[in-house]
Design a protein around this motif. Structure first.
Motif, PDB file in Angstrom:
ATOM      1  N   GLN A 142      33.650  40.269  23.337  1.00 58.91           N
ATOM      2  CA  GLN A 142      34.215  39.197  24.169  1.00 58.91           C
ATOM      3  C   GLN A 142      33.227  38.942  25.300  1.00 58.91           C
ATOM      4  N   LEU A 143      32.673  37.752  25.338  1.00 56.99           N
ATOM      5  CA  LEU A 143      31.662  37.431  26.351  1.00 56.99           C
ATOM      6  C   LEU A 143      32.339  36.843  27.581  1.00 56.99           C
ATOM      7  N   LEU A 144      31.937  37.325  28.750  1.00 55.21           N
ATOM      8  CA  LEU A 144      32.622  36.933  29.986  1.00 55.21           C
ATOM      9  C   LEU A 144      31.625  36.481  31.045  1.00 55.21           C
ATOM     10  N   SER A 145      32.053  35.526  31.842  1.00 57.39           N
ATOM     11  CA  SER A 145      31.257  35.110  33.004  1.00 57.39           C
ATOM     12  C   SER A 145      31.527  36.108  34.141  1.00 57.39           C
ATOM     13  N   PHE A 146      30.688  36.080  35.174  1.00 60.97           N
ATOM     14  CA  PHE A 146      30.928  36.944  36.344  1.00 60.97           C
ATOM     15  C   PHE A 146      32.285  36.635  36.966  1.00 60.97           C
ATOM     16  N   GLU A 147      32.626  35.352  36.954  1.00 62.27           N
ATOM     17  CA  GLU A 147      33.907  34.935  37.540  1.00 62.27           C
ATOM     18  C   GLU A 147      35.076  35.527  36.751  1.00 62.27           C
ATOM     19  N   ALA A 148      34.973  35.486  35.428  1.00 62.76           N
ATOM     20  CA  ALA A 148      36.065  35.991  34.586  1.00 62.76           C
ATOM     21  C   ALA A 148      36.273  37.500  34.795  1.00 62.76           C
ATOM     22  N   LEU A 149      35.183  38.205  35.148  1.00 54.61           N
ATOM     23  CA  LEU A 149      35.296  39.668  35.351  1.00 54.61           C
ATOM     24  C   LEU A 149      36.248  40.003  36.493  1.00 54.61           C
ATOM     25  N   LYS A 150      36.406  39.093  37.426  1.00 51.76           N
ATOM     26  CA  LYS A 150      37.205  39.390  38.625  1.00 51.76           C
ATOM     27  C   LYS A 150      38.629  38.847  38.544  1.00 51.76           C
ATOM     28  N   GLN A 151      38.987  38.297  37.387  1.00 51.60           N
ATOM     29  CA  GLN A 151      40.342  37.746  37.243  1.00 51.60           C
ATOM     30  C   GLN A 151      41.341  38.865  36.922  1.00 51.60           C
ATOM     31  N   PRO A 152      42.598  38.680  37.367  1.00 52.40           N
ATOM     32  CA  PRO A 152      43.590  39.748  37.191  1.00 52.40           C
ATOM     33  C   PRO A 152      43.731  40.237  35.754  1.00 52.40           C
ATOM     34  N   ASP A 153      43.666  39.326  34.763  1.00 54.29           N
ATOM     35  CA  ASP A 153      43.861  39.797  33.380  1.00 54.29           C
ATOM     36  C   ASP A 153      42.734  40.732  32.964  1.00 54.29           C
ATOM     37  N   TYR A 154      41.515  40.473  33.474  1.00 57.57           N
ATOM     38  CA  TYR A 154      40.421  41.395  33.125  1.00 57.57           C
ATOM     39  C   TYR A 154      40.480  42.675  33.968  1.00 57.57           C
ATOM     40  N   LEU A 155      40.864  42.552  35.234  1.00 55.32           N
ATOM     41  CA  LEU A 155      40.978  43.750  36.086  1.00 55.32           C
ATOM     42  C   LEU A 155      42.030  44.724  35.535  1.00 55.32           C
ATOM     43  N   ALA A 156      42.963  44.203  34.752  1.00 51.16           N
ATOM     44  CA  ALA A 156      43.958  45.086  34.132  1.00 51.16           C
ATOM     45  C   ALA A 156      43.300  45.949  33.051  1.00 51.16           C
ATOM     46  N   GLN A 157      42.134  45.510  32.562  1.00 52.69           N
ATOM     47  CA  GLN A 157      41.421  46.300  31.544  1.00 52.69           C
ATOM     48  C   GLN A 157      40.314  47.146  32.168  1.00 52.69           C
ATOM     49  N   GLN A 158      39.625  46.536  33.134  1.00 52.28           N
ATOM     50  CA  GLN A 158      38.486  47.226  33.782  1.00 52.28           C
ATOM     51  C   GLN A 158      38.720  47.079  35.288  1.00 52.28           C
ATOM     52  N   PRO A 159      39.281  48.105  35.927  1.00 49.27           N
ATOM     53  CA  PRO A 159      39.764  47.938  37.307  1.00 49.27           C
ATOM     54  C   PRO A 159      38.682  47.561  38.320  1.00 49.27           C
ATOM     55  N   PHE A 160      37.400  47.691  37.957  1.00 41.97           N
ATOM     56  CA  PHE A 160      36.331  47.355  38.903  1.00 41.97           C
ATOM     57  C   PHE A 160      35.681  46.015  38.572  1.00 41.97           C
ATOM     58  N   GLY A 161      36.235  45.330  37.575  1.00 40.03           N
ATOM     59  CA  GLY A 161      35.720  44.004  37.245  1.00 40.03           C
ATOM     60  C   GLY A 161      34.299  44.039  36.712  1.00 40.03           C
ATOM     61  N   GLN A 162      34.027  45.019  35.859  1.00 39.99           N
ATOM     62  CA  GLN A 162      32.668  45.159  35.325  1.00 39.99           C
ATOM     63  C   GLN A 162      32.717  45.191  33.796  1.00 39.99           C
ATOM     64  N   ILE A 163      31.559  44.998  33.173  1.00 40.79           N
ATOM     65  CA  ILE A 163      31.441  45.255  31.734  1.00 40.79           C
ATOM     66  C   ILE A 163      30.849  46.655  31.595  1.00 40.79           C
ATOM     67  N   PRO A 164      31.136  47.417  30.551  1.00 40.03           N
ATOM     68  CA  PRO A 164      31.964  47.038  29.413  1.00 40.03           C
ATOM     69  C   PRO A 164      33.383  47.559  29.543  1.00 40.03           C
ATOM     70  N   ALA A 165      34.315  46.815  28.887  1.00 36.38           N
ATOM     71  CA  ALA A 165      35.623  47.399  28.579  1.00 36.38           C
ATOM     72  C   ALA A 165      35.669  47.510  27.054  1.00 36.38           C
ATOM     73  N   TYR A 166      36.575  48.310  26.579  1.00 38.89           N
ATOM     74  CA  TYR A 166      36.649  48.614  25.130  1.00 38.89           C
ATOM     75  C   TYR A 166      38.098  48.551  24.704  1.00 38.89           C
ATOM     76  N   ARG A 167      38.356  47.789  23.657  1.00 38.70           N
ATOM     77  CA  ARG A 167      39.728  47.726  23.133  1.00 38.70           C
ATOM     78  C   ARG A 167      39.702  48.157  21.676  1.00 38.70           C
ATOM     79  N   GLU A 168      40.626  49.046  21.360  1.00 38.53           N
ATOM     80  CA  GLU A 168      40.708  49.530  19.970  1.00 38.53           C
ATOM     81  C   GLU A 168      42.186  49.524  19.618  1.00 38.53           C
TER      82      GLU A 168
END
Ligand SMILES: N[C@@H](CCC(=O)N[C@@H](CS)C(=O)NCC(=O)O)C(=O)O
Length: 217
Positions: free
Chosen positions: A38-64
């Motif tokens: 899943q490719l993300l912009s810097f802006e998308a990294l800081k959105q609540p839905d992504y912070l729920a996966q990666q609390p620091f708003g960084q790549i990578p997160a991993y979903r299995e």
């Protein structure tokens, strides 16, 4: 099992294998596991839905499937513990490999990252040369001990493991610097890692994303 990792839509490393999704890609390639990105912009990294996966708003997160993980080290360890080829079966050797995995992340990576940041952001400051000498010395302190440990062995502890995968990605951050070149054993070690087919596949995949982002403008 469906695996999805997150990565930069336009990586600041210009596809040179330095962004930390690379180490996860490499581990997945070593384990022979297909994955989606899943490719993300810097802006998308800081959105609540992504912070729920990666609390620091960084790549990578991993979903299995239902599992969501963050921190590249924890993700690589998760993959290595569940699939053959990245950790030895013998419990003592496995524990030693995990020590080296942590050493790559906690002991070797911090001074290398601190030095890279200083080179990138502080080069024009009046005190830059003095500070750089200290940062170079901190990196060299790690490299000298790493080279001493490695000696003329191929890998850190027996066969190739997740520890080598992590250490090679960390040392790659030094690029073609004289610091690394001062240790031919470490240069050869990095080259051995880079020559692995799984590394090559991961590198090509990450570079392809960057090249596509350039074409798309
Ligand atoms: N300790 C984290 C570090 C992750 C990290 O620093 N990611 C960087 C890219 S390599 C990032 O997403 N930077 C964007 C930001 O911090 O806004 C890990 O190993 O996963």
């Amino acid at each position: 099992m469906t695996i999805t990792i997150t990565a930069f839509a336009a990586s600041p490393d210009r596809g040179r294998g330095l962004a930390r999704d690379f180490r996860v890609r490499w581990a997945l390639e070593e384990a022979g596991l297909p994955y989606e990105v899943q490719l993300l912009s810097f802006e998308a990294l800081k959105q609540p839905d992504y912070l729920a996966q990666q609390p620091f708003g960084q790549i990578p997160a991993y979903r299995e499937d239902g599992l969501i993980l963050f921190e590249s080290g924890a993700i690589v360890l998760h993959i290595a513990e569940r699939h053959p080829g990245l950790l030895p079966a013998d419990p003592a050797a496995r524990a030693r490999a995990i020590s080296w995995l942590f050493a790559a992340l906690n002991t070797v990576e911090p001074p290398i990252v601190e030095r890279s940041m200083a080179l990138m952001l502080e080069g024009d400051r009046p005190w830059a040369a003095e500070r750089m000498a200290m940062l170079d010395a901190n990196v060299a302190k790690c490299l000298v001990q790493l080279a001493r440990h490695l000696g003329d062995a191929e890998w850190l502890d027996g066969g190739f493991s997740a520890a080598d995968l992590m250490m090679v990605t960390v040392l790659c951050r030094l690029g073609a610097s004289e610091l690394l070149a001062a240790y031919p054993a470490l240069t050869a070690y990095v080259a051995r890692g880079e020559a692995r087919p799984a590394y090559q596949r991961a590198f090509a995949a990450q570079l392809a994303v960057f090249e596509a982002s350039q074409k798309a403008g």
